[in-house]
Scaffold this motif. Sequence first.
Motif, mmCIF file in Angstrom:
data_model
loop_
_atom_site.group_PDB
_atom_site.id
_atom_site.type_symbol
_atom_site.label_atom_id
_atom_site.label_comp_id
_atom_site.label_asym_id
_atom_site.label_seq_id
_atom_site.Cartn_x
_atom_site.Cartn_y
_atom_site.Cartn_z
ATOM 1 N N PRO A 11 0.727 -1.240 -0.033
ATOM 2 C CA PRO A 11 -0.106 0.068 0.082
ATOM 3 C C PRO A 11 0.948 1.147 0.071
ATOM 4 N N GLU A 12 0.689 2.107 -0.994
ATOM 5 C CA GLU A 12 1.045 3.525 -1.049
ATOM 6 C C GLU A 12 -0.016 4.476 -0.940
ATOM 7 N N MET A 13 -0.198 5.497 -0.175
ATOM 8 C CA MET A 13 -1.189 6.229 -0.040
ATOM 9 C C MET A 13 -0.615 7.912 -0.239
ATOM 10 N N ALA A 14 -1.674 8.475 -1.147
ATOM 11 C CA ALA A 14 -1.328 10.097 -0.989
ATOM 12 C C ALA A 14 -2.386 10.621 -0.592
ATOM 13 N N PHE A 15 -2.215 11.987 -0.137
ATOM 14 C CA PHE A 15 -3.317 12.687 0.572
ATOM 15 C C PHE A 15 -3.416 13.886 0.231
ATOM 16 N N ARG A 16 -4.617 14.643 0.146
ATOM 17 C CA ARG A 16 -4.661 16.263 -0.128
ATOM 18 C C ARG A 16 -5.769 16.789 0.612
ATOM 19 N N LYS A 17 -5.772 17.959 0.982
ATOM 20 C CA LYS A 17 -6.892 18.561 1.484
ATOM 21 C C LYS A 17 -7.386 19.848 0.721
ATOM 22 N N PRO A 18 -8.196 19.667 -0.067
ATOM 23 C CA PRO A 18 -8.743 20.940 -1.088
ATOM 24 C C PRO A 18 -9.056 22.258 -0.314
ATOM 25 N N GLY A 19 -9.439 21.928 0.969
ATOM 26 C CA GLY A 19 -9.990 23.377 1.749
ATOM 27 C C GLY A 19 -11.432 23.755 1.180
ATOM 28 N N VAL A 20 -12.155 22.823 0.960
ATOM 29 C CA VAL A 20 -13.675 23.177 0.513
ATOM 30 C C VAL A 20 -14.497 22.680 1.846
ATOM 31 N N VAL A 21 -15.173 23.509 2.402
ATOM 32 C CA VAL A 21 -16.417 22.966 3.155
ATOM 33 C C VAL A 21 -17.722 23.078 2.475
ATOM 34 N N SER A 22 -18.494 22.161 2.635
ATOM 35 C CA SER A 22 -20.064 22.105 1.799
ATOM 36 C C SER A 22 -20.940 21.484 2.615
ATOM 37 N N ALA A 23 -22.174 21.987 2.534
ATOM 38 C CA ALA A 23 -23.294 21.366 3.178
ATOM 39 C C ALA A 23 -23.668 20.259 2.469
ATOM 40 N N SER A 24 -24.252 19.195 3.365
ATOM 41 C CA SER A 24 -24.375 17.875 2.877
ATOM 42 C C SER A 24 -25.457 17.616 1.950
ATOM 43 N N GLU B 197 -9.244 4.865 -11.108
ATOM 44 C CA GLU B 197 -9.100 3.359 -10.681
ATOM 45 C C GLU B 197 -9.028 2.389 -11.963
ATOM 46 N N ALA B 198 -9.652 3.221 -13.025
ATOM 47 C CA ALA B 198 -9.238 2.338 -14.381
ATOM 48 C C ALA B 198 -8.114 2.576 -14.903
ATOM 49 N N ARG B 199 -7.327 3.436 -14.339
ATOM 50 C CA ARG B 199 -5.787 3.708 -14.908
ATOM 51 C C ARG B 199 -4.936 3.147 -13.853
ATOM 52 N N GLY B 200 -5.237 2.393 -13.066
ATOM 53 C CA GLY B 200 -4.404 1.665 -12.076
ATOM 54 C C GLY B 200 -4.321 1.968 -10.670
ATOM 55 N N VAL B 201 -4.936 2.911 -10.478
ATOM 56 C CA VAL B 201 -5.432 3.234 -8.912
ATOM 57 C C VAL B 201 -6.052 2.219 -8.323
ATOM 58 N N TYR B 202 -5.640 1.750 -7.034
ATOM 59 C CA TYR B 202 -6.443 0.790 -6.473
ATOM 60 C C TYR B 202 -7.897 1.257 -5.963
ATOM 61 N N CYS B 203 -7.877 2.533 -5.149
ATOM 62 C CA CYS B 203 -8.867 2.904 -4.664
ATOM 63 C C CYS B 203 -8.769 4.462 -4.393
ATOM 64 N N SER C 74 -11.473 15.965 1.800
ATOM 65 C CA SER C 74 -10.113 15.259 1.773
ATOM 66 C C SER C 74 -10.081 14.371 0.691
ATOM 67 N N VAL C 75 -8.908 13.768 0.280
ATOM 68 C CA VAL C 75 -8.626 13.196 -1.028
ATOM 69 C C VAL C 75 -7.545 12.102 -0.306
ATOM 70 N N PHE C 76 -7.967 10.700 -0.541
ATOM 71 C CA PHE C 76 -7.125 9.560 -0.323
ATOM 72 C C PHE C 76 -6.793 8.604 -1.371
ATOM 73 N N VAL C 77 -5.739 8.782 -1.648
ATOM 74 C CA VAL C 77 -5.576 7.653 -2.895
ATOM 75 C C VAL C 77 -4.597 6.424 -2.623
ATOM 76 N N VAL C 78 -5.210 5.235 -2.771
ATOM 77 C CA VAL C 78 -4.113 3.956 -2.336
ATOM 78 C C VAL C 78 -3.927 3.420 -3.708
ATOM 79 N N THR C 79 -2.681 2.973 -3.731
ATOM 80 C CA THR C 79 -2.126 2.238 -5.008
ATOM 81 C C THR C 79 -1.177 1.183 -4.359
ATOM 82 N N ASP C 80 -1.091 -0.049 -5.483
ATOM 83 C CA ASP C 80 -0.141 -0.825 -4.991
ATOM 84 C C ASP C 80 1.355 -0.572 -5.363
ATOM 85 N N GLY C 81 2.046 0.069 -4.589
ATOM 86 C CA GLY C 81 3.554 0.502 -4.545
ATOM 87 C C GLY C 81 3.701 1.509 -5.744
#
Length: 518
Positions: free
Chosen positions: A210-223, A244-250, A268-275
């Motif tokens: 597992p390799e994971m990348a993270f970002r915080k866009p800074g946008v707050v929105s109503a549900s 995910e179709a290009r190889g990202v696991y999730c 928030s953004v979390f991206v998991v890949t296989d290595g």
Amino acid sequence: MGSAFILDGLDQPVKGMRIAVASFSHETLTFCPEISTLEAWEAGGIRYGPDALDTEGEGKGYITGYKEAAMGKEDVELVGILRTGWPKLTGYGSWITTEAFDAITGRIVSRLEEQVSGEGVDGVLLALHGAMAVTNVPRPEAEIVRRVKKVVGDVPVMVTFDLHANEDVEMAHAADAVFILKTYPHLDGHSIGFTAAKCMIETVRGEFRPEMAFRKPGVVSASVFQASEFHPMKKVYDKCREWEARGVYCASVAPGFAYADVPDLGASVFVVTDGDRELAEEAAQDLHDLVWSLRGELTRRLPGAKEGVAEVIEMVEAGKKPVVIAYHDDRLGDGTHVLRELLDQGAVNWCSTGIADPETLKTLAENHEVGDTVTVEIGGWLDPISGDPVEVTGKIEFLGGAEWVETGPMGRGAHEKVDLVASLDLGMNRHVVITERLSAPMSADPLKALGLDVDSFDIVEIKSRVHHKAWWDTWSAVDYPVDPPGLGPADLSILEYKHMRWDAYPTGGKYRGTGTLS
């Protein structure tokens, strides 16, 4: 004891892996008056050991997904640790007390310690929410992961989150992988649980890195603006699936929960890949940029109760019916703004599906029976923002407990039960359902259980934002959200935040007073 978390040695299969499972989940609306105490959590129910994995009669969710991923694999054993229910309160729970957080997290940790010192664990799956808020604990979910890591050591800890998670880089550092729902209404809990557990099993076996990348866009929105099959969030989730179709696991994007006054508020953004660290970072940045580009559409205004009900009545008179009024900002359950307007503006053929008023319910149960005509004041008792109590006169058409099996998409197959509920017939096919606590029917099933003829209504008012859409949008001609005073408003400028980031759009100090919500 099974092998520890090994990234090297892919040719060393693990035999008899034991994956611990725990869940401590809460979407905390910190602006509500009812504190979430340990007593409230205990009253809501906490399961331990094997019972934590028992999902009989619940419908599908994260844990059924975990179980399916492990099913049929002789070398995989899921070990139940602890699973909380929802704290028993009238409406949404406010701040979780430090005592409750420490006690429940401590129970997770102590039971993990027993497993580690016994047969051992090779990984931990945590079904959390992401929008938990705890007094004196700024980032509680990250803290849960850190405390778990301290006990289990060098084994993978992976987390599933609700789409409304408020998370930041601390979670990215704490967990080995994060997986978040992509649907709102939430229909993919099972599939996200399966994805997480599959990743865990392959990681413990040494087949996945597992390799994971993270970002915080800074946008707050109503549900109310976060429905996954509607613009703008559909564009975001379509982009996740492209990656995910290009190889990202999730690829996961949580638009966040605007009603928790916490430092990590917002998307928030979390991206998991296989290595593949480079791919993870590229995808995370792309999703970050997309969310930021949609910030205006995630923060627009909605009509209030008076204006909204008037427009709904015009729709009905013009033949555009039935209409669902989504009274989306009432998080206490006792809100009366929409009911009052339906009465004052002379609407007919409608049902108000939930006014929380346990004291009135108790009085009805102790002094009346079905068929009695009563005059009662309902709602508007828990907080001034809910509106004033409304006096109604009607015949009791249902009074007692109710049970049903959910057939709608939300919780399909779940056996539901309420101990006490009432329905009043006000005449002219106008009906009010009185509940003990915040309630919203996710399909017609709860109303049918009260003997109500749903198809006779032109208007159905629901204390819901988006979840109801999974079924009610198949029934109604129009789903119409209104924004009266409430603790979960679309107009976030009415809330007094104390802990949010200065640069959180559009409510942070950087943007307040700039007209960004106009």
